[in-house]
Design a protein around this motif. Structure first.
Motif, mmCIF file in Angstrom:
data_model
loop_
_atom_site.group_PDB
_atom_site.id
_atom_site.type_symbol
_atom_site.label_atom_id
_atom_site.label_comp_id
_atom_site.label_asym_id
_atom_site.label_seq_id
_atom_site.Cartn_x
_atom_site.Cartn_y
_atom_site.Cartn_z
ATOM 1 N N TRP A 317 -0.407 8.875 11.203
ATOM 2 C CA TRP A 317 -0.597 8.969 9.764
ATOM 3 C C TRP A 317 -1.973 8.454 9.385
ATOM 4 N N THR A 318 -2.526 9.003 8.302
ATOM 5 C CA THR A 318 -3.715 8.407 7.705
ATOM 6 C C THR A 318 -3.281 7.213 6.857
ATOM 7 N N LEU A 319 -4.257 6.423 6.425
ATOM 8 C CA LEU A 319 -3.947 5.277 5.558
ATOM 9 C C LEU A 319 -3.176 5.707 4.322
ATOM 10 N N THR A 320 -3.656 6.746 3.648
ATOM 11 C CA THR A 320 -3.015 7.152 2.399
ATOM 12 C C THR A 320 -1.638 7.756 2.654
ATOM 13 N N GLN A 321 -1.464 8.448 3.785
ATOM 14 C CA GLN A 321 -0.129 8.968 4.117
ATOM 15 C C GLN A 321 0.865 7.824 4.330
ATOM 16 N N LEU A 369 -4.778 -2.224 0.463
ATOM 17 C CA LEU A 369 -3.534 -1.756 -0.149
ATOM 18 C C LEU A 369 -2.519 -1.391 0.932
ATOM 19 N N PHE A 370 -2.985 -0.760 2.009
ATOM 20 C CA PHE A 370 -2.090 -0.453 3.131
ATOM 21 C C PHE A 370 -1.482 -1.740 3.689
ATOM 22 N N GLU A 371 -2.303 -2.749 3.886
ATOM 23 C CA GLU A 371 -1.817 -4.017 4.453
ATOM 24 C C GLU A 371 -0.780 -4.666 3.543
ATOM 25 N N ALA A 374 2.372 -1.243 3.168
ATOM 26 C CA ALA A 374 2.935 -0.374 4.215
ATOM 27 C C ALA A 374 2.943 -0.971 5.608
ATOM 28 N N GLU A 375 2.016 -1.844 5.930
ATOM 29 C CA GLU A 375 1.864 -2.311 7.312
ATOM 30 C C GLU A 375 3.163 -2.876 7.873
ATOM 31 N N SER A 376 3.792 -3.772 7.148
ATOM 32 C CA SER A 376 4.991 -4.439 7.658
ATOM 33 C C SER A 376 6.186 -3.486 7.775
ATOM 34 N N THR A 382 3.620 3.765 15.242
ATOM 35 C CA THR A 382 2.862 4.583 14.291
ATOM 36 C C THR A 382 1.371 4.353 14.464
ATOM 37 N N TYR A 383 0.632 5.426 14.719
ATOM 38 C CA TYR A 383 -0.821 5.347 14.712
ATOM 39 C C TYR A 383 -1.314 5.591 13.290
ATOM 40 N N ILE A 384 -2.071 4.644 12.767
ATOM 41 C CA ILE A 384 -2.799 4.860 11.524
ATOM 42 C C ILE A 384 -4.189 5.322 11.939
ATOM 43 N N ILE A 385 -4.585 6.509 11.493
ATOM 44 C CA ILE A 385 -5.804 7.138 12.000
ATOM 45 C C ILE A 385 -6.811 7.375 10.878
#
Length: 499
Positions: A317-321, A369-371, A374-376, A382-385
């Motif tokens: 997934w991308t960060l925004t996804q 914002l991801f951290e 979504a991170e936890s 999951t690869y964040i790409i």
């Protein structure tokens, strides 16, 4: 057991030590075991009493006495060596009166040795009928209560030597870690990587954005820093012609301590010429999957009460996804607008006025914002790409989107396990990135990188296109051993001083 009771027991054991000194050598070093408990259980565990009696196998073992039962003219002791326990049967008629009387005064925790014949008791327990039994080392401190062990997590970490004695799970974790590292090393060698060693003392801290530990080399009269990452040295080796290199290395970062962070930790870092971040994702996925299989016998594991499937293909997934997946409220939000992101981060309690956010662009704010959202929640692998370039100072920019880096981070069970990217091998571009980092450091960001002129000089000789990745060994072992704290997988984690 309270402190007064412990002190009394220690005093009593010192008195026993004095008695041992009077009778001969107290710490003998002339006994050499010929067998190990685990091997005997594995090889002879299927044999019944009659089979063992016919074999009359002579054995010699040593270990720590964990249980003791004195019963008139015959006694039993459970002895623990590195991997297993086995029972000693000690009879007056077999060892003689003097030895038998001495044995009755020995304490739990003493290191003892025996020679004898392997047999099975009437109750069916594999045991050693001792013809000789000796004490090799006197334990002057009592072991914790066998029913409760070491209950305090901090005490377990501080006195790991005791934890390993009385906590089977602690020993199992240490052994699993060794197995995992052995698996990784074997897989790297099979893939034609060369294992190397690079300096731990650096004149310039680099390879990651982190606060270093600083020291001073007196002979050279220069400041030095404990390694925060081996990356720049490993990529110098790519310049030198080693096309695939890896290092299982210790890193040191002068940052916070938590269940996921220790100031000193172990990483696997590896670099391969003529690959990119996609190749690195494929290789990393297979490496982690096979390590789980080699360590546990399966890639489908349980972690903290939840299933974790390392067998299925890892998501990308991308960060925004990822943000939209785990925080749907942002699915239609303007995630490309810095003002919106700053406002949302402030609502989430992030200090957007901190030095790290000074002059921050959209990429830095998206990552924050991801951290936060979504991170936890990234439980399955999951690869964040495609990270923003501004938060990836050593990664190659995408040819189609110059604001995006060819970079990934792997998250499993809500925590980062790996970080990798297509390497930046353009010396002019890298020098400009370093200068940008220096500006951020001058603006107050203690974790920003410094300018490494020698690394730029190395790139000027030409580095082949390459991919690289770093995997946190401690966090990977946490997953494989179902440990919730990094302290449980590091034999001697750093703690506050006892005083």
């Amino acid at each position: 057991m309270n402190a007064a009771d412990t002190s009394a027991l220690i005093k009593e054991r010192y008195e026993k030590l004095n008695a041992l000194r009077a009778s001969g050598p107290t710490w003998p070093n002339d006994f050499h075991p010929t067998h190990r408990a685990a091997d005997l259980h594995a090889e002879y565990g299927h044999c019944d009493k009659e089979m063992l009696d016919k074999r009359a196998l002579n054995v010699a073992l040593a270990g720590r006495m964990m249980l003791k039962r004195v019963m008139g003219k015959a006694s039993f002791a459970t002895v623990q060596d590195a991997h297993a326990q086995i029972q000693f049967y000690i009879a007056l008629n077999d060892v003689g009166e003097a030895t038998y009387e001495a044995f009755k005064k020995w304490d739990l925790g003493d290191i003892v040795a025996a020679r004898g014949v392997l047999f099975r008791t009437h109750k069916g327990e594999l045991s050693v009928r001792c013809t000789e039994v000796r004490i090799l080392a006197k334990a002057l401190r009592p072991l914790p209560d066998k029913f409760h062990g070491l209950a305090d997590p901090e005490l377990r970490a501080r006195q790991r030597y005791v934890d390993l004695i009385v906590t089977p799970a602690a020993r199992a974790t240490a052994l699993a870690r060794a197995q995992a590292v052995a698996s990784i090393r074997h897989q790297m060698e099979q893939a034609r990587f060369i294992e190397v060693e690079t300096p731990m003392l650096h004149p310039i801290p680099g390879g990651a954005t982190a606060r270093p530990f600083a020291t001073h080399h007196h002979a050279l009269d220069m400041p030095m820093f404990l390694r925060i990452a081996p990356e720049l040295y490993l990529k110098r080796l790519l310049v030198g012609g080693f096309e695939r290199v890896f290092e299982i290395n210790r890193n040191f970062r002068n940052e916070g301590v938590s269940t996921r962070h220790n100031p000193e930790f172990t990483m696997l870092e590896f670099y391969a010429a003529y690959t990119d971040y996609r190749w690195m994702m494929d290789f990393t996925e297979q490496l982690i999957r096979q390590t789980a299989i080699d360590t546990l016998g399966t890639a489908i594991i349980q972690y903290q009460g939840r299933a974790l499937d390392l067998e299925q293909p890892f998501r990308r997934w991308t960060l925004t996804q990822a943000i939209c997946e785990h925080a749907p409220v942002y699915c239609d939000a303007p995630l490309e607008q810095a003002d919106f992101l700053r406002a949302e981060l402030a609502k989430l309690g992030v200090d957007i006025h901190a030095a790290a956010f000074k002059n921050a662009g959209v990429g830095t704010l998206q990552l924050a914002l991801f951290e936060e959202t979504a991170e936890s929640k990234c439980w399955e692998p999951t690869y964040i790409i495609d990270y923003p370039l501004e938060v990836s100072p050593l990664a190659r920019a995408s040819d189609t989107r110059p604001d995006i880096a060819e970079r990934f981070e792997l998250f499993i069970a809500g925590r980062e396990i790996a970080n990798g990217f297509s390497e930046l091998n353009d010396p002019v571009n890298q020098a400009a990135r370093f200068k940008k980092q220096v500006e951020q450091k001058n603006a107050g960001d203690d974790e920003a990188m410094r300018f490494d002129a020698d690394y730029i000089r190395a790139l000027e000789y030409g580095m082949p296109p390459a991919g690289g990745c770093g995997i946190g060994i401690d966090r990977l072992v946490m997953l494989l051993t179902n440990c919730s704290s990094i302290r449980d997988v590091i034999l001697f984690p750093h703690l506050r001083r006892e005083d």
